[in-house]
Design an enzyme around this catalytic site. Structure first.
Site, PDB file in Angstrom:
ATOM      1  N   ASN A  88       0.875  -1.164   0.000  1.00  0.00           N
ATOM      2  CA  ASN A  88       0.000   0.000   0.000  1.00  0.00           C
ATOM      3  C   ASN A  88       0.915   1.217   0.000  1.00  0.00           C
ATOM      4  O   ASN A  88       1.461   1.604   1.028  1.00  0.00           O
ATOM      5  CB  ASN A  88      -0.887  -0.043   1.251  1.00  0.00           C
ATOM      6  CG  ASN A  88      -1.866   1.113   1.306  1.00  0.00           C
ATOM      7  OD1 ASN A  88      -1.828   2.019   0.483  1.00  0.00           O
ATOM      8  ND2 ASN A  88      -2.742   1.072   2.291  1.00  0.00           N
ATOM      9  N   ARG A  91      -2.573  -2.204  -3.441  1.00  0.00           N
ATOM     10  CA  ARG A  91      -3.794  -1.444  -3.199  1.00  0.00           C
ATOM     11  C   ARG A  91      -3.738  -0.194  -4.087  1.00  0.00           C
ATOM     12  O   ARG A  91      -2.773   0.574  -4.025  1.00  0.00           O
ATOM     13  CB  ARG A  91      -3.878  -1.028  -1.737  1.00  0.00           C
ATOM     14  CG  ARG A  91      -5.096  -0.192  -1.467  1.00  0.00           C
ATOM     15  CD  ARG A  91      -5.161   0.258  -0.034  1.00  0.00           C
ATOM     16  NE  ARG A  91      -6.399   1.001   0.160  1.00  0.00           N
ATOM     17  CZ  ARG A  91      -6.486   2.139   0.843  1.00  0.00           C
ATOM     18  NH1 ARG A  91      -5.429   2.654   1.408  1.00  0.00           N
ATOM     19  NH2 ARG A  91      -7.644   2.745   0.972  1.00  0.00           N
ATOM     20  N   HIS A 138     -12.706   2.423   0.348  1.00  0.00           N
ATOM     21  CA  HIS A 138     -12.675   1.364   1.379  1.00  0.00           C
ATOM     22  C   HIS A 138     -13.398   0.118   0.884  1.00  0.00           C
ATOM     23  O   HIS A 138     -13.876  -0.704   1.678  1.00  0.00           O
ATOM     24  CB  HIS A 138     -13.380   1.783   2.693  1.00  0.00           C
ATOM     25  CG  HIS A 138     -12.640   2.793   3.514  1.00  0.00           C
ATOM     26  ND1 HIS A 138     -13.302   3.668   4.354  1.00  0.00           N
ATOM     27  CD2 HIS A 138     -11.327   3.062   3.651  1.00  0.00           C
ATOM     28  CE1 HIS A 138     -12.433   4.435   4.975  1.00  0.00           C
ATOM     29  NE2 HIS A 138     -11.217   4.089   4.561  1.00  0.00           N
ATOM     30  N   ARG A 190     -11.149  14.656   8.444  1.00  0.00           N
ATOM     31  CA  ARG A 190     -12.020  15.094   7.346  1.00  0.00           C
ATOM     32  C   ARG A 190     -13.418  15.417   7.861  1.00  0.00           C
ATOM     33  O   ARG A 190     -13.946  14.714   8.724  1.00  0.00           O
ATOM     34  CB  ARG A 190     -12.148  14.003   6.277  1.00  0.00           C
ATOM     35  CG  ARG A 190     -10.862  13.656   5.568  1.00  0.00           C
ATOM     36  CD  ARG A 190     -11.161  12.736   4.371  1.00  0.00           C
ATOM     37  NE  ARG A 190      -9.961  12.096   3.901  1.00  0.00           N
ATOM     38  CZ  ARG A 190      -9.777  10.765   3.875  1.00  0.00           C
ATOM     39  NH1 ARG A 190     -10.746   9.946   4.277  1.00  0.00           N
ATOM     40  NH2 ARG A 190      -8.654  10.260   3.432  1.00  0.00           N
ATOM     41  N   GLU A 236      -7.866  -5.983   5.031  1.00  0.00           N
ATOM     42  CA  GLU A 236      -7.744  -5.615   3.618  1.00  0.00           C
ATOM     43  C   GLU A 236      -6.566  -6.315   2.964  1.00  0.00           C
ATOM     44  O   GLU A 236      -6.629  -6.695   1.803  1.00  0.00           O
ATOM     45  CB  GLU A 236      -7.599  -4.087   3.499  1.00  0.00           C
ATOM     46  CG  GLU A 236      -8.894  -3.359   3.808  1.00  0.00           C
ATOM     47  CD  GLU A 236      -8.697  -1.907   4.209  1.00  0.00           C
ATOM     48  OE1 GLU A 236      -8.260  -1.676   5.364  1.00  0.00           O
ATOM     49  OE2 GLU A 236      -8.976  -1.016   3.399  1.00  0.00           O
TER      50      GLU A 236
END
Ligand code: ADP
Length: 382
Positions: free
Chosen positions: A11, A75, A164, A225, A370
């Site tokens: 990633n 990813r 996601h 965020r 993941e």
């Protein structure tokens, strides 16, 4: 120890490479780690290529024979409308992912650099891209469209993509497995609550709604965020405070959410501060309340979207570890058939049911993974 084959999962961010070496058949991580501060003045390595050499060295030092690495899974944040299933990486695919940087300027360029250096480093194994947007390819048109001018949306690729996805897909499938059911039989709400946070509604194994949109900025309150906000706020700040596009971007992505409200983006610290009381405890309390309120609104919305909800699954750092969030987000919903059992919610480990027997909707904690999902996707190409 002989091994049938391992998958290296990468990633790559702009200044970091997260890695995990996964045994896809056993479903276990052999080694995992992080190369950080790439390219920074006092960082360990000057660029991603050097970062990968360091990773190589660490793997070797930890006793891994690198010939057992049979595939590399990457990813990739944005697949646009072009990529949604795990894709064998070729030069043409790299070029397309690079073009999609338009949609994800913060993420895709770093993903591409990671892919390029890893392909040079592991030239003889398949490299597979797994897209964070992929699972949401199935969003029905009514959920995927923003109500803005059609020509503008078409010309600039403006629609809801969702992110996601690897986690939402993995957790919705694991939820079915825990319940001993097929994904096709279940309607599930997945609440992925980490630093970034998103909710999804999954009907019969396919995503039909999700809270992140064209970018990961929409939806739930996150660490830094804002999530949903009236777009008019941006015009107002532009006109009255003279903020430019970079400043607005930075405000909403890095200086908002829990951090904006309380100064703290780490949830563990937020809980401590809230419990300590005083003025900063009050700010932390407000941040917590805004976070929970938004989460409840999404749960309510997705109950209506799905009509019948069999399961609600909490996952990621906050979802897996903070019982208060699970309890508060679903409190008082007995009338809708959702009853969290306080004891179950505060005990146990791993994937588990936390609702009362009388709850019509089963509420669960389901740890996400993941890396394993990406490793399994890449393994398909070996
Ligand atoms: P990322 O989105 O970076 O993958 P994670 O899923 O690891 O994030 O979630 C990180 C968040 O989870 C942080 O806010 C962290 O404080 C919170 N978290 C992790 N473990 C705990 C815990 N035991 N108690 C409270 N919060 C936790």
């Amino acid at each position: 120890m002989s091994n049938p084959g391992l998958v290296l999962v990468l990633n790559s961010g702009s200044s970091s490479i997260k890695y995990q070496l996964v045994d896809p058949e056993a479903g276990t991580a052999v080694v995992s780690g992080l190369v950080e501060q790439i390219g920074e003045a006092d960082g360990p390595v000057a660029d991603h290529a050097a970062g990968l050499r360091l990773l190589h060295q660490r793997l070797t030092e930890s006793g891994v024979d690198l010939v057992t690495v049979r595939a590399v899974g990457h990813r990739v944040v944005h697949g646009g409308s072009r990529f949604f299933v795990p894709t064998l990486i070729t030069d043409a695919v790299v070029a397309e992912v690079e073009r999609l940087a338009e949609l994800a300027p913060l993420h895709n360029p770093a993903n591409v650099i990671g892919i390029e250096v890893a392909r040079a480093d592991f030239p003889n194994v398949p490299h597979v891209a797994v897209f964070d947007t992929g699972f949401f390819h199935s969003l029905p048109p009514a959920a995927a469209h923003y109500a803005i001018n059609h020509d503008v949306a078409t010309e600039y690729g403006i629609r809801r993509y969702g992110f996601h996805g690897t986690s939402h897909e993995y957790v919705s499938r694991e939820t079915a497995a825990v319940l001993g059911r097929e994904p096709a039989e279940l309607n599930t709400i997945v609440l992925h609550l980490g630093n970034g946070a998103s909710a999804s509604a999954v009907r019969g194994g396919k995503a039909v709604e999700t809270s992140m949109g064209m970018t990961p900025l929409e939806g739930l309150v996150m660490g830094t965020r804002s999530g949903d906000i009236d777009p008019g706020v941006l015009f107002h700040l532009y006109r009255t405070a003279g903020l430019g596009v970079e400043q607005l971007d930075e405000l909403l992505n890095r200086r908002s959410g829990l951090k904006g409200l309380s100064g703290i983006n780490d949830f563990r610290e937020l809980l401590e501060r809230r419990a300590a009381g005083g003025a900063s405890g009050e700010a932390a309390g407000l941040a917590y309340d805004v976070y929970i309120h938004r989460l409840r609104k999404y749960v309510g919305a997705y109950l209506a979207v799905l009509g019948r909800v069999d399961a609600i699954a909490f996952t990621a750092g906050v979802g897996e570890n903070v019982p208060d969030v699970r309890e508060d987000a679903l409190a008082g919903l007995d009338g809708l058939g959702i009853i969290v059992d306080p004891q179950r919610n505060r005990s146990g480990k791993g994937a588990r049911v936390i609702s009362a027997d009388a709850s019509r909707t089963t509420v669960l904690v389901v740890p996400t993974n993941e890396e394993l999902a990406i490793a399994r996707a890449a393994w398909e190409f070996v």
